[in-house]
Each structure stands twice: as C-alpha cells, then as structure tokens.
Design a protein around this motif. Sequence first.
Motif, PDB file in Angstrom:
ATOM      1  N   ILE A  78       1.366  -1.162   0.119  1.00 36.90           N
ATOM      2  CA  ILE A  78      -0.020  -0.088   0.270  1.00 36.90           C
ATOM      3  C   ILE A  78       1.076   1.573   0.557  1.00 36.90           C
ATOM      4  N   ARG A  79       1.714   1.783   0.661  1.00 36.56           N
ATOM      5  CA  ARG A  79       2.940   1.999   1.003  1.00 36.56           C
ATOM      6  C   ARG A  79       3.836   2.235  -0.906  1.00 36.56           C
ATOM      7  N   MET A  80       3.862   1.297  -1.472  1.00 33.60           N
ATOM      8  CA  MET A  80       3.763   1.512  -2.691  1.00 33.60           C
ATOM      9  C   MET A  80       5.967   1.706  -2.376  1.00 33.60           C
ATOM     10  N   GLU A  81       5.700   0.302  -1.388  1.00 30.66           N
ATOM     11  CA  GLU A  81       7.613   0.590  -1.675  1.00 30.66           C
ATOM     12  C   GLU A  81       8.290  -1.203  -2.256  1.00 30.66           C
ATOM     13  N   ARG A  82       7.407  -0.961  -2.961  1.00 26.84           N
ATOM     14  CA  ARG A  82       7.716  -2.020  -3.923  1.00 26.84           C
ATOM     15  C   ARG A  82       7.827  -3.098  -3.277  1.00 26.84           C
ATOM     16  N   PRO A  83       7.317  -4.541  -2.772  1.00 27.61           N
ATOM     17  CA  PRO A  83       7.918  -5.732  -2.069  1.00 27.61           C
ATOM     18  C   PRO A  83       7.734  -7.046  -3.092  1.00 27.61           C
ATOM     19  N   GLU A  84       8.933  -7.369  -2.416  1.00 24.22           N
ATOM     20  CA  GLU A  84       9.159  -8.818  -3.331  1.00 24.22           C
ATOM     21  C   GLU A  84       7.516  -9.843  -3.255  1.00 24.22           C
ATOM     22  N   ILE A  85       7.016 -10.102  -3.880  1.00 26.24           N
ATOM     23  CA  ILE A  85       5.582 -10.850  -3.805  1.00 26.24           C
ATOM     24  C   ILE A  85       5.792 -12.552  -4.086  1.00 26.24           C
ATOM     25  N   PRO A  86       5.874 -13.104  -3.470  1.00 25.76           N
ATOM     26  CA  PRO A  86       5.385 -14.488  -3.759  1.00 25.76           C
ATOM     27  C   PRO A  86       4.832 -15.058  -4.961  1.00 25.76           C
ATOM     28  N   HIS A  87       5.214 -15.913  -5.574  1.00 33.12           N
ATOM     29  CA  HIS A  87       4.487 -16.636  -6.939  1.00 33.12           C
ATOM     30  C   HIS A  87       2.853 -16.800  -6.179  1.00 33.12           C
ATOM     31  N   HIS A  88       2.668 -17.428  -5.094  1.00 30.61           N
ATOM     32  CA  HIS A  88       1.869 -17.729  -4.482  1.00 30.61           C
ATOM     33  C   HIS A  88       0.166 -16.181  -3.838  1.00 30.61           C
ATOM     34  N   LEU A  89       0.997 -15.298  -4.261  1.00 29.99           N
ATOM     35  CA  LEU A  89       0.066 -14.036  -4.106  1.00 29.99           C
ATOM     36  C   LEU A  89      -0.300 -13.136  -5.281  1.00 29.99           C
ATOM     37  N   LEU A  90      -1.472 -12.021  -5.642  1.00 27.93           N
ATOM     38  CA  LEU A  90      -1.514 -11.972  -6.433  1.00 27.93           C
ATOM     39  C   LEU A  90      -2.027 -10.098  -5.291  1.00 27.93           C
ATOM     40  N   LEU A  91      -1.286  -9.159  -6.155  1.00 32.23           N
ATOM     41  CA  LEU A  91      -1.888  -7.892  -4.879  1.00 32.23           C
ATOM     42  C   LEU A  91      -2.051  -6.718  -6.218  1.00 32.23           C
ATOM     43  N   GLY A  92      -3.609  -6.259  -6.069  1.00 35.83           N
ATOM     44  CA  GLY A  92      -3.217  -5.083  -7.150  1.00 35.83           C
ATOM     45  C   GLY A  92      -3.984  -4.108  -5.951  1.00 35.83           C
ATOM     46  N   PRO A  93      -2.989  -2.943  -6.211  1.00 35.54           N
ATOM     47  CA  PRO A  93      -3.678  -1.519  -5.814  1.00 35.54           C
ATOM     48  C   PRO A  93      -5.339  -0.831  -6.132  1.00 35.54           C
ATOM     49  N   ILE A  94      -5.582  -0.485  -4.957  1.00 36.49           N
ATOM     50  CA  ILE A  94      -7.166   0.099  -4.348  1.00 36.49           C
ATOM     51  C   ILE A  94      -6.420   1.448  -4.789  1.00 36.49           C
ATOM     52  N   ARG A  95      -6.826   2.295  -4.921  1.00 36.01           N
ATOM     53  CA  ARG A  95      -6.994   4.560  -5.397  1.00 36.01           C
ATOM     54  C   ARG A  95      -8.335   4.542  -4.743  1.00 36.01           C
ATOM     55  N   ARG A  96      -7.865   5.798  -4.013  1.00 32.65           N
ATOM     56  CA  ARG A  96      -8.999   6.598  -4.008  1.00 32.65           C
ATOM     57  C   ARG A  96      -8.720   7.740  -4.100  1.00 32.65           C
ATOM     58  N   ARG A  97      -9.874   8.695  -4.671  1.00 34.68           N
ATOM     59  CA  ARG A  97      -8.762  10.186  -5.225  1.00 34.68           C
ATOM     60  C   ARG A  97      -7.290  10.908  -4.838  1.00 34.68           C
ATOM     61  N   ASN A  98      -7.208   9.856  -6.087  1.00 34.64           N
ATOM     62  CA  ASN A  98      -5.768   9.741  -6.709  1.00 34.64           C
ATOM     63  C   ASN A  98      -4.531   8.641  -5.428  1.00 34.64           C
ATOM     64  N   ARG A  99      -4.654   8.208  -4.531  1.00 31.85           N
ATOM     65  CA  ARG A  99      -4.031   7.838  -3.520  1.00 31.85           C
ATOM     66  C   ARG A  99      -4.011   6.717  -3.540  1.00 31.85           C
ATOM     67  N   ALA A 100      -3.097   6.087  -2.597  1.00 37.05           N
ATOM     68  CA  ALA A 100      -3.252   4.614  -1.961  1.00 37.05           C
ATOM     69  C   ALA A 100      -4.627   4.645  -1.029  1.00 37.05           C
ATOM     70  N   TRP A 101      -5.034   3.705  -1.569  1.00 36.67           N
ATOM     71  CA  TRP A 101      -6.010   3.494  -0.252  1.00 36.67           C
ATOM     72  C   TRP A 101      -6.281   1.872   0.302  1.00 36.67           C
ATOM     73  N   ALA A 102      -6.110   0.936  -0.517  1.00 35.70           N
ATOM     74  CA  ALA A 102      -5.977  -0.335  -0.138  1.00 35.70           C
ATOM     75  C   ALA A 102      -5.269  -1.181  -0.862  1.00 35.70           C
TER      76      ALA A 102
END
Length: 122
Positions: A78-102
């Motif tokens: 969420i904080r856009m720190e670009r963590p390494e994401i394991p292959h068993h996970l998908l993460l999608g950003p949710i933005r609200r008012r052009n800001r990271a929200w969830a």
Amino acid sequence: MLTRDRELQLYKFLETLTTHAKSMRDVRKTLSHFVRTSREFFQADHAALYTLQPGMEGFIAAFPSVDGWDLDLLARFIRMERPEIPHHLLLGPIRRRNRAWAVLALRRDETPFERGEGRLLN
C-alpha cells in the motif's frame, strides 16, 4: 499474454462488477462482493481487502477469513515500497482520490499464479 477466452472472461467479470456496483447502496456490501467475485475469477483460495487508512486500518473484507495474511507485506505494498511478492499471491492497488487507499490481496494454497496475471489487477 491473455488468451482470447481469458480476455472474454475478464470483460464479463468487469461488466458483472460494474453492474452490481451500480445497483448497490451499501459500500461495505459492494466491497465484499468485489472481494468475493475477484476470488472466484482468479480461482484463489483466499481474498482480502486491506487498508491502512486512519480510523479504518485493517481488513475491510476477507474470505474465507483474515488468517494467514502477511500484514507487513500488505502494508508495504500500500505504501508503494515495491516489496517482493511470492508467486502464490496477487496484489492489486486500490486507489481513492488518486492516492493509495487499500490492497486487494488474492492467495492460493497450492498452485502459484501465472506470471503476469497480477497485471489484470492494475
């Protein structure tokens, strides 16, 4: 690269989400529906919507439960720190008012997600 069949499934999925969202009045129910439907579309075993917003911090919706999530990883995403994401996970950003929200988080217990499948969440 999406196959034609998967691309058609994606458009149907998006149309279903849009139609359902327009008819609902309760935001929490709409978000829960979004999480459940995303879990089904991506054939994930677990799905969650997690936020760091003050006063709302935590899970907004999770299916089947909130157990087993790496909260530090979700927060860093969420904080856009670009963590390494394991292959068993998908993460999608949710933005609200052009800001990271969830983050929409999808997890499989056995089969990893296909390379590039997470791009469908952007």
